[in-house]
Design a protein around this motif. Structure first.
Motif, PDB file in Angstrom:
ATOM      1  N   GLY A 140       0.818  -1.212   0.000  1.00 15.12           N
ATOM      2  CA  GLY A 140       0.000   0.000   0.000  1.00 15.12           C
ATOM      3  C   GLY A 140       0.848   1.257   0.000  1.00 15.12           C
ATOM      4  N   ARG A 141       1.891   1.274   0.842  1.00 14.70           N
ATOM      5  CA  ARG A 141       2.778   2.436   0.879  1.00 14.70           C
ATOM      6  C   ARG A 141       3.550   2.594  -0.432  1.00 14.70           C
ATOM      7  NH1 ARG A 141       2.959   0.994   6.476  1.00 14.70           N
ATOM      8  NH2 ARG A 141       4.579  -0.578   6.143  1.00 14.70           N
ATOM      9  N   ALA A 142       3.904   1.449  -1.059  1.00 15.18           N
ATOM     10  CA  ALA A 142       4.614   1.520  -2.337  1.00 15.18           C
ATOM     11  C   ALA A 142       3.727   2.133  -3.420  1.00 15.18           C
ATOM     12  CB  ALA A 142       5.082   0.128  -2.757  1.00 15.18           C
ATOM     13  N   ILE A 143       2.437   1.796  -3.408  1.00 17.45           N
ATOM     14  CA  ILE A 143       1.513   2.386  -4.380  1.00 17.45           C
ATOM     15  C   ILE A 143       1.423   3.896  -4.175  1.00 17.45           C
ATOM     16  CG2 ILE A 143      -0.894   2.504  -5.129  1.00 17.45           C
ATOM     17  CD1 ILE A 143      -1.148  -0.455  -4.497  1.00 17.45           C
ATOM     18  N   LEU A 144       1.318   4.307  -2.923  1.00 21.07           N
ATOM     19  CA  LEU A 144       1.253   5.747  -2.633  1.00 21.07           C
ATOM     20  C   LEU A 144       2.532   6.456  -3.078  1.00 21.07           C
ATOM     21  CD1 LEU A 144      -0.334   5.580   0.939  1.00 21.07           C
ATOM     22  CD2 LEU A 144      -1.465   6.369  -1.152  1.00 21.07           C
ATOM     23  N   GLY A 145       3.631   5.722  -3.144  1.00 16.81           N
ATOM     24  CA  GLY A 145       4.892   6.311  -3.556  1.00 16.81           C
ATOM     25  C   GLY A 145       5.087   6.371  -5.057  1.00 16.81           C
ATOM     26  N   LEU A 146       4.078   5.913  -5.829  1.00 14.56           N
ATOM     27  CA  LEU A 146       4.196   5.935  -7.284  1.00 14.56           C
ATOM     28  C   LEU A 146       3.765   7.271  -7.880  1.00 14.56           C
ATOM     29  CD1 LEU A 146       2.984   2.313  -8.131  1.00 14.56           C
ATOM     30  CD2 LEU A 146       5.327   3.187  -8.013  1.00 14.56           C
ATOM     31  N   ASN A 147       3.700   8.287  -7.052  1.00 12.74           N
ATOM     32  CA  ASN A 147       3.491   9.662  -7.500  1.00 12.74           C
ATOM     33  C   ASN A 147       4.186  10.567  -6.481  1.00 12.74           C
ATOM     34  OD1 ASN A 147       2.036  11.187  -9.650  1.00 12.74           O
ATOM     35  ND2 ASN A 147       1.119  12.230  -7.906  1.00 12.74           N
ATOM     36  N   PRO A 148       4.757  11.680  -6.921  1.00  9.37           N
ATOM     37  CA  PRO A 148       5.499  12.533  -5.978  1.00  9.37           C
ATOM     38  C   PRO A 148       4.674  12.977  -4.775  1.00  9.37           C
ATOM     39  CG  PRO A 148       5.989  13.166  -8.233  1.00  9.37           C
ATOM     40  CD  PRO A 148       4.893  12.153  -8.305  1.00  9.37           C
ATOM     41  N   THR A 149       3.398  13.267  -4.991  1.00 10.25           N
ATOM     42  CA  THR A 149       2.530  13.698  -3.892  1.00 10.25           C
ATOM     43  C   THR A 149       1.170  13.021  -4.014  1.00 10.25           C
ATOM     44  OG1 THR A 149       1.688  15.605  -5.147  1.00 10.25           O
ATOM     45  CG2 THR A 149       3.648  15.961  -3.766  1.00 10.25           C
ATOM     46  N   GLN A 150       0.434  13.007  -2.911  1.00 12.86           N
ATOM     47  CA  GLN A 150      -0.922  12.450  -2.888  1.00 12.86           C
ATOM     48  C   GLN A 150      -1.869  13.495  -2.280  1.00 12.86           C
ATOM     49  OE1 GLN A 150      -1.840   9.805  -4.366  1.00 12.86           O
ATOM     50  NE2 GLN A 150       0.126   8.791  -4.745  1.00 12.86           N
ATOM     51  N   PRO A 151      -2.171  14.550  -3.030  1.00 11.46           N
ATOM     52  CA  PRO A 151      -2.962  15.648  -2.458  1.00 11.46           C
ATOM     53  C   PRO A 151      -4.443  15.345  -2.282  1.00 11.46           C
ATOM     54  CG  PRO A 151      -2.522  16.073  -4.767  1.00 11.46           C
ATOM     55  CD  PRO A 151      -1.746  14.840  -4.411  1.00 11.46           C
TER      56      PRO A 151
END
Length: 261
Positions: A140-151
Motif C-alpha cells: 500500500g505504501r509503495a503504491i502511494l509512492g508511485l506519485n510525488p505527492t498524494q494531495p
C-alpha cells in the motif's frame, strides 16, 4: 485469411472449431502433437512475461504501445550456454534443455516508450517485492509512492488497510490454486480509484501494457504465473545464472553492433 471465415465483425475458424482452444485443429487425435503444442504455448507465455517484467524492473524501459500487433514470436537457434542459463532460471526437463530451437519474443514499434524518473524507479523494486512476499502494508505504501505527492487522498491509512485486506485475499486464492493476476490488478486499481490515489503517468503506461500482456499470456497458458516471473527477476542479480544471462545479453548486443556478420 486461409482457414478462417468472417462472421459479422469477427473472423472464426472455417471448420467451426473453437478459436480459443489451446490445441490446433486435429491435435485432439494426436497426444504427442497436442502435448508439444501446449508446451510451446507455455514457453511463449513465460518468455513474454519475463521479457516485460525485465523491461520494467531491470531496464527501466516500458513499451507504451504493447498491443498484440506489436508482439512478434519467432523460433531461433539458441547456443548451449544460453540453453543452460534458461534451464537454471526457468527450469524444465533435460530433454527441453537439449533442444536448440526456442521461441523468442520481439516487441516491435517502440516509438512510444516511457521510463520512470529516479525517485519512482527507486520505489519499483520495493513495490514488486511487496507483491511477491504478500506484504500488504508495504504494498500500500509503495503504491502511494508511485506519485510525488498524494494531495487528494483523504486517508492513507484507510487505503493501506484496504489494500492489505485484498492482499490477504489474493494470497488465500493462490494457496488454493485459484485467482488470476489480471483480476487482482483490477481489484487494486479499484482501491486506487476509490481513494483518489494519484499515479504518475509513466506508471499508468506500464500498467496498461501489463494488462495487455496478462491478457494474451492467460489465453496462451493460464498456469504461467506472473508472480513467479517477478520473483525470478528480483533474484536475478543475486544469482550466478542471472549474472551469466546478463553478460550474454551484453555480449549479444555488442556483437550485433560492432561485429556484423
Amino acid at each position: 485469411m486461409k482457414g478462417w471465415k468472417r462472421v459479422g465483425s469477427k473472423w472464426v475458424p472455417a471448420d467451426g472449431s473453437d478459436p480459443t482452444s489451446l490445441l490446433p485443429p486435429g491435435a485432439e487425435a494426436d497426444d504427442a502433437k497436442a502435448a508439444e503444442f501446449v508446451l510451446l504455448r507455455k514457453k511463449v507465455g513465460v518468455c513474454g512475461v519475463q521479457s516485460y517484467i525485465k523491461m520494467v524492473m531491470l531496464d527501466n524501459f516500458v513499451h507504451a504501445d504493447l498491443h498484440p500487433g506489436n508482439v512478434l514470436v519467432r523460433m531461433e537457434e539458441v547456443g548451449l550456454l544460453a540453453r543452460f542459463q534458461r534451464f537454471i532460471l526457468l527450469g524444465g526437463t533435460w530433454e527441453e534443455m537439449q533442444r536448440s530451437t526456442m521461441p523468442h519474443i520481439v516487441f516491435l514499434d517502440a516509438g512510444l516508450a516511457a521510463t520512470f524518473d529516479d525517485r519512482i524507479y527507486s520505489n519499483v523494486q520495493g513495490f514488486f517485492t511487496a507483491i511477491v512476499e504478500h506484504k500488504g502494508p508495504e504494498f500500500g505504501r509503495a503504491i502511494l509512492g508511485l506519485n510525488p505527492t498524494q494531495p487528494h487522498v483523504l486517508s492513507e491509512e484507510a487505503f493501506i488497510q484496504e489494500v492489505t485486506q485484498k492482499m490477504g485475499e489474493m494470497r488465500a486464492q493462490l494457496l488454493r490454486g485459484e485467482g488470476r493476476a489480471g483480476d487482482n490488478i483490477r481489484s487494486f486499481m479499484a482501491s486506487v480509484r476509490n481513494h483518489n490515489v494519484s499515479l504518475d503517468p509513466t506508471v499508468m503506461v506500464a500498467l496498461m501494457s501489463m494488462m495487455v500482456l496478462e491478457g494474451w499470456q492467460w489465453r496462451l497458458d493460464p498456469s504461467v504465473g506472473i508472480l513467479d516471473a517477478i520473483e525470478m527477476q528480483l533474484n536475478r542479480k543475486a544469482s550466478l545464472a542471472g549474472w551469466l544471462l546478463s553478460a550474454a545479453e551484453v555480449y549479444a548486443s555488442f556483437k550485433a553492433k560492432y561485429l556484423p556478420a
